[in-house]
Design a protein around this motif. Structure first.
Motif, PDB file in Angstrom:
ATOM      1  N   THR A  52       0.976  -1.503  -0.093  1.00 45.13           N
ATOM      2  CA  THR A  52       0.298  -0.103  -0.502  1.00 45.13           C
ATOM      3  C   THR A  52       0.537   1.777   0.225  1.00 45.13           C
ATOM      4  O   THR A  52       0.621   2.084   0.003  1.00 45.13           O
ATOM      5  CB  THR A  52      -0.994  -0.137   1.831  1.00 45.13           C
ATOM      6  N   ARG A  53       2.189   1.605   0.358  1.00 52.11           N
ATOM      7  CA  ARG A  53       2.814   2.580   0.394  1.00 52.11           C
ATOM      8  C   ARG A  53       4.506   2.364   0.245  1.00 52.11           C
ATOM      9  O   ARG A  53       5.034   3.351  -0.088  1.00 52.11           O
ATOM     10  CB  ARG A  53       2.993   2.698   2.262  1.00 52.11           C
ATOM     11  N   LEU A  54       4.599   1.258  -0.999  1.00 51.33           N
ATOM     12  CA  LEU A  54       5.631   1.301  -1.703  1.00 51.33           C
ATOM     13  C   LEU A  54       5.912   2.660  -1.999  1.00 51.33           C
ATOM     14  O   LEU A  54       7.385   3.146  -2.179  1.00 51.33           O
ATOM     15  CB  LEU A  54       5.749   0.092  -2.376  1.00 51.33           C
ATOM     16  N   ALA A  55       5.066   2.609  -3.003  1.00 53.91           N
ATOM     17  CA  ALA A  55       4.900   4.070  -3.617  1.00 53.91           C
ATOM     18  C   ALA A  55       4.264   4.881  -3.377  1.00 53.91           C
ATOM     19  O   ALA A  55       3.292   5.122  -3.078  1.00 53.91           O
ATOM     20  CB  ALA A  55       4.722   3.882  -5.271  1.00 53.91           C
ATOM     21  N   PHE A  56       5.247   6.536  -3.109  1.00 56.79           N
ATOM     22  CA  PHE A  56       4.355   7.126  -2.050  1.00 56.79           C
ATOM     23  C   PHE A  56       3.363   7.980  -3.307  1.00 56.79           C
ATOM     24  O   PHE A  56       2.895   8.301  -4.430  1.00 56.79           O
ATOM     25  CB  PHE A  56       5.405   8.424  -1.993  1.00 56.79           C
ATOM     26  N   VAL A  57       1.974   8.060  -2.180  1.00 55.69           N
ATOM     27  CA  VAL A  57       1.185   8.405  -3.399  1.00 55.69           C
ATOM     28  C   VAL A  57       0.132   9.737  -2.516  1.00 55.69           C
ATOM     29  O   VAL A  57      -0.108  10.079  -1.553  1.00 55.69           O
ATOM     30  CB  VAL A  57      -0.853   7.658  -3.532  1.00 55.69           C
ATOM     31  N   SER A  58       0.503  11.024  -3.592  1.00 55.57           N
ATOM     32  CA  SER A  58       0.504  12.303  -3.127  1.00 55.57           C
ATOM     33  C   SER A  58      -1.404  12.736  -3.493  1.00 55.57           C
ATOM     34  O   SER A  58      -1.954  12.582  -4.561  1.00 55.57           O
ATOM     35  CB  SER A  58       1.311  13.268  -3.420  1.00 55.57           C
ATOM     36  N   LYS A  59      -1.741  13.359  -1.685  1.00 57.62           N
ATOM     37  CA  LYS A  59      -3.150  13.824  -2.372  1.00 57.62           C
ATOM     38  C   LYS A  59      -2.862  15.643  -3.611  1.00 57.62           C
ATOM     39  O   LYS A  59      -3.929  15.784  -3.954  1.00 57.62           O
ATOM     40  CB  LYS A  59      -3.535  14.468  -1.063  1.00 57.62           C
ATOM     41  N   THR A  60      -1.822  16.034  -3.399  1.00 62.85           N
ATOM     42  CA  THR A  60      -1.462  16.918  -4.377  1.00 62.85           C
ATOM     43  C   THR A  60      -0.396  16.135  -5.559  1.00 62.85           C
ATOM     44  O   THR A  60       0.529  16.398  -5.711  1.00 62.85           O
ATOM     45  CB  THR A  60      -0.518  18.077  -3.670  1.00 62.85           C
TER      46      THR A  60
END
Length: 210
Positions: free
Chosen positions: A47-55
């Motif tokens: 779920t957090r390997l590649a950072f998912v940004s809200k921006t």
């Protein structure tokens, strides 16, 4: 274990001079809001390997992930987000263009496009940079879960038609939410790596004289 399940973060760089010299790599590229990080996380089942940004547009570096066996996944900076400062966009475009054209370690490109808005002007620019290399491109039409079945069929056919007769480019639907298209993506990328497999005894940098 599937190809992507053992993926691990390796290094972040912001200068082509800092890129690793060893190994072969597949790059993931796409618009800042096309779901690239989510696709990588889904493929890796992390779920957090590649950072998912809200921006969208926040990731400004080249991130390397390791499959093992001198094989790498390269997460390129997202592009095309209107609110990113012009100076940052210029830096990204120079970085991306040079990387795609000049990187000898690169064996293929996975181009991430929102299935609702595929083949934007900047997507075409990415292809214009990369296609002259002759290396393969696999297009992931992400967020396919947001389309009806009829819309999925039409979108896939329309994008495939744009590349009809070009064996360099393949296209598929993908959904991080529904985990749709994971196996197909693994097969494509796996074939790329298999086609560039190092001779026996050289996987870890060994040579005939060692």
């Amino acid at each position: 274990m599937s190809l992507f399940r053992g993926l691990q973060f390796l290094i972040t760089v912001n200068d082509l001079k800092m890129l690793p010299n060893e190994g072969i790599e597949v790059a993931f590229a796409g618009r800042s809001n096309a779901g690239k990080s989510s696709a990588i996380n889904t493929l890796a089942n992390h779920t957090r390997l590649a950072f998912v940004s809200k921006t969208p547009g926040r990731t400004q570096h080249i991130n390397y992930f390791d499959f093992g066996g001198e094989r790498r996944l390269v997460d390129l900076p997202g592009y095309g987000y209107a609110e990113v400062p012009a100076s940052v966009r210029a830096h990204w475009e120079k970085l991306l263009g040079q990387y795609l054209v000049e990187r000898e370690n690169l064996i293929g490109l996975v181009l991430i496009m929102d299935a609702r808005r595929p083949l934007t002007e900047r997507d075409w620019r990415m292809l214009e940079w990369f296609r002259p290399t002759g290396k393969p491109v696999h297009c992931l039409l992400t967020k396919a879960d947001k389309l009806t079945n009829q819309e999925k069929i039409k979108t896939l056919r329309d994008v495939q038609a744009e590349f009809a007769g070009d064996p360099q480019i393949t296209v598929q639907l993908f959904s991080s939410l529904k985990k749709q298209g994971v196996e197909e993506t693994e097969k494509v990328v796996g074939r790329w790596f298999d086609a560039h497999r190092l001779p026996l005894g050289q996987e870890d940098g060994a040579t005939d004289g060692e």
